[in-house]
Design an enzyme around this catalytic site. Sequence first.
Site, mmCIF file in Angstrom:
data_model
loop_
_atom_site.group_PDB
_atom_site.id
_atom_site.type_symbol
_atom_site.label_atom_id
_atom_site.label_comp_id
_atom_site.label_asym_id
_atom_site.label_seq_id
_atom_site.Cartn_x
_atom_site.Cartn_y
_atom_site.Cartn_z
ATOM 1 N N ALA A 103 -5.584 4.084 -16.004
ATOM 2 C CA ALA A 103 -4.182 3.832 -16.311
ATOM 3 C C ALA A 103 -3.319 4.170 -15.094
ATOM 4 C CB ALA A 103 -3.754 4.657 -17.514
ATOM 5 N N GLY A 146 -9.029 4.847 -18.202
ATOM 6 C CA GLY A 146 -8.777 3.614 -18.937
ATOM 7 C C GLY A 146 -9.678 2.478 -18.509
ATOM 8 N N GLU A 149 -12.668 2.875 -20.460
ATOM 9 C CA GLU A 149 -12.357 2.600 -21.862
ATOM 10 C C GLU A 149 -12.253 1.105 -22.151
ATOM 11 O OE1 GLU A 149 -9.888 6.424 -23.444
ATOM 12 O OE2 GLU A 149 -8.997 5.329 -21.773
ATOM 13 N N GLU A 169 -9.749 12.338 -17.333
ATOM 14 C CA GLU A 169 -8.419 12.731 -17.813
ATOM 15 C C GLU A 169 -8.234 14.237 -17.900
ATOM 16 O OE1 GLU A 169 -9.255 8.645 -19.681
ATOM 17 O OE2 GLU A 169 -10.397 10.456 -19.210
#
Length: 295
Positions: A103, A146, A149, A169
Amino acid sequence: MAALRVTAQKLLQTNSAFSPLLAVPALSRACHHEPNFEYINVSKVGEKQNVGMIELNRPKALNALCDGLMAEVQTALKQFEADTDVGCIVLTGAGQKAFAAGADIKEMSGRQFQEVFGGNFLAHWSHLADTTKPVIAAVNGYALGGGCEIAMMCDIIYAGEKARFGQPEIALGTIPGAGGTQRLIRAVGKSLAMEMCLTGNPITAQEAQQAGLVSKVFPADQLVPEAVKTAEKIASHSKLVVAMAKEAVNASQEMTLREGLRFEKRIFHASFATNDRREGMAAFVEKRKADFTDS
């Protein structure tokens, strides 16, 4: 915060300890959705042009997943869902350095609890997992945070031999927010998933394949062509029955074995109501190639 300003060059030169990045904020820029696909490349590929290709295209930011990029991915997926010629989709990242480094931290860092909770932040990412047509992730380079993910939201993951998968994270004072604690454990088991989420340490493509996260590993220059080849094979089958098979496999992740077997049986029975089931079996008996009509 110094760790968040590490350059992409330093990140790419590091072979052991990864910087705790979901993205590279120093290379990020404000990201706003534009209808002409500013942050992705979209095309139809394959001999019959029946494979949808989505290429994340922010290479200077290691394809960091800003809101604008993910909104464009959602739009492209909807277009391919509506395209009756497309039978499978390939998702990849521009260049060989990163599939997606995560992200966009610069975009995310100023958000407050009320905003992310009230707005259900990242909820729109799930459209990738909800797509009825199969999606193959072709992962070259980093798939962190992300990036890991969204790869796991896809139905099949192929990796380049130098790919790296991770959920870092924890080093940013947060946890995965788009399925990293849920899909990862289903793919690799509790011990490895817990280690990855609690340490932030990445795993190699080979380790990911051994753990069951990745189905195949290829030399980097062969990755996308191999993904397209598999996508073409999938697209050659009945799109209706492929969607039924995908639904049945995905349902297994949320059901007991007994419930799953019952669901599978009902989907199997339902296939007998399709023209493509009749055509497929007739072609087999008659020793010819099936002519599926997706009906």
